[in-house]
Design a protein around this motif. Structure first.
Motif, PDB file in Angstrom:
ATOM      1  N   VAL A  30     131.254  35.541  49.810  1.00  0.00           N
ATOM      2  CA  VAL A  30     130.867  34.775  48.627  1.00  0.00           C
ATOM      3  C   VAL A  30     132.042  33.949  48.115  1.00  0.00           C
ATOM      4  CG1 VAL A  30     130.141  34.961  46.216  1.00  0.00           C
ATOM      5  CG2 VAL A  30     129.039  36.374  47.955  1.00  0.00           C
ATOM      6  N   THR A  34     132.135  29.847  47.999  1.00  0.00           N
ATOM      7  CA  THR A  34     132.291  29.239  46.675  1.00  0.00           C
ATOM      8  C   THR A  34     133.565  28.396  46.597  1.00  0.00           C
ATOM      9  OG1 THR A  34     131.155  31.135  45.681  1.00  0.00           O
ATOM     10  CG2 THR A  34     132.417  29.707  44.206  1.00  0.00           C
ATOM     11  N   GLY A  48     124.155  30.269  43.917  1.00  0.00           N
ATOM     12  CA  GLY A  48     124.675  31.633  43.871  1.00  0.00           C
ATOM     13  C   GLY A  48     123.590  32.677  43.731  1.00  0.00           C
TER      14      GLY A  48
END
Length: 215
Positions: A30, A34, A48
């Motif tokens: 993640v 990101t 997300g």
């Protein structure tokens, strides 16, 4: 009577370690997506809500996958489903769904191909499973080809290039059907006959598209 977990093969520490490893991998994934999206100014925060659940689903499959057996298979399915959801979230986060959609062909196909690790000891279901796994690999290669075409790496012009993958599928079905001839099992001839028909049809259709025949 109390039982020391270290005397029972260390199962609880191992399970805790696999959970931590899965969560750590999910977190790193993640963060990496990101950070990349922010660095190229393509950050879509709403993605997300797809990215994070996908990572957590994949992480939940790690402890079961480590255990092996039937639970390992369930863990494998969870990891594959989570990985697919995570990929969708990553493509949305980076804003490249238009160029990355072939991953939706390649990744599920690779997940199906990976189930061959749980093959049956019986020749007949093993041959069927092997056929499905190899066809999935063929589909994964098709997805990779689409990815290269969409991103202008390949250009086949007007030729019906997908016919080549259909021909490969026909060869896979025929080869696995003929492989059954070396086993002394019931319904061997019937199984081979059932394989020959679809194999010939798939091969001839692929040849027709590849050569652009009018019939």
């Amino acid at each position: 009577m109390s039982v020391d977990v270290e005397t029972v093969g260390g199962r609880r520490p191992q399970a805790a370690g696999s959970w931590l490893a899965g969560l750590a991998g999910a977190g790193l994934g993640v963060v990496a997506v990101t950070t990349t999206a922010q660095s190229i100014d393509r950050f879509h925060w709403w993605a997300g809500f797809v990215l994070v659940p996908g990572a957590l689903i994949a992480a939940s499959g790690v402890p079961l996958l480590v255990r092996g057996g039937g639970r390992g298979f369930v863990g494998y399915l969870l990891a594959c489903v989570g990985g697919l959801v995570f990929t969708v979230g990553a493509l949305l986060m980076l804003g490249v769904m238009g160029r990355g959609w072939p991953f939706m062909i390649t990744l599920p196909a690779l997940a199906v191909a990976g189930t061959y690790l749980w093959r049956s000891p019986d020749p007949l279901p093993r041959a069927f499973h092997r056929t499905v796994a190899l066809l999935a690999l063929d589909a994964a290669a098709l997805g990779v080809t689409f990815l290269l075409l969409v991103n202008d790496v390949l250009d086949f012009g007007s030729i019906g290039w997908w016919g080549g993958f259909m021909m490969v599928a026909g060869v896979i079905i025929l080869a696995n059907g003929m492989e059954l001839l070396r086993h002394r099992i019931a319904y061997r001839a019937q199984a081979v006959t059932l394989a020959v028909g679809p194999a010939v049809v798939a091969f001839l259709l692929g040849l027709r598209f590849l050569r652009d025949w009018p019939f």
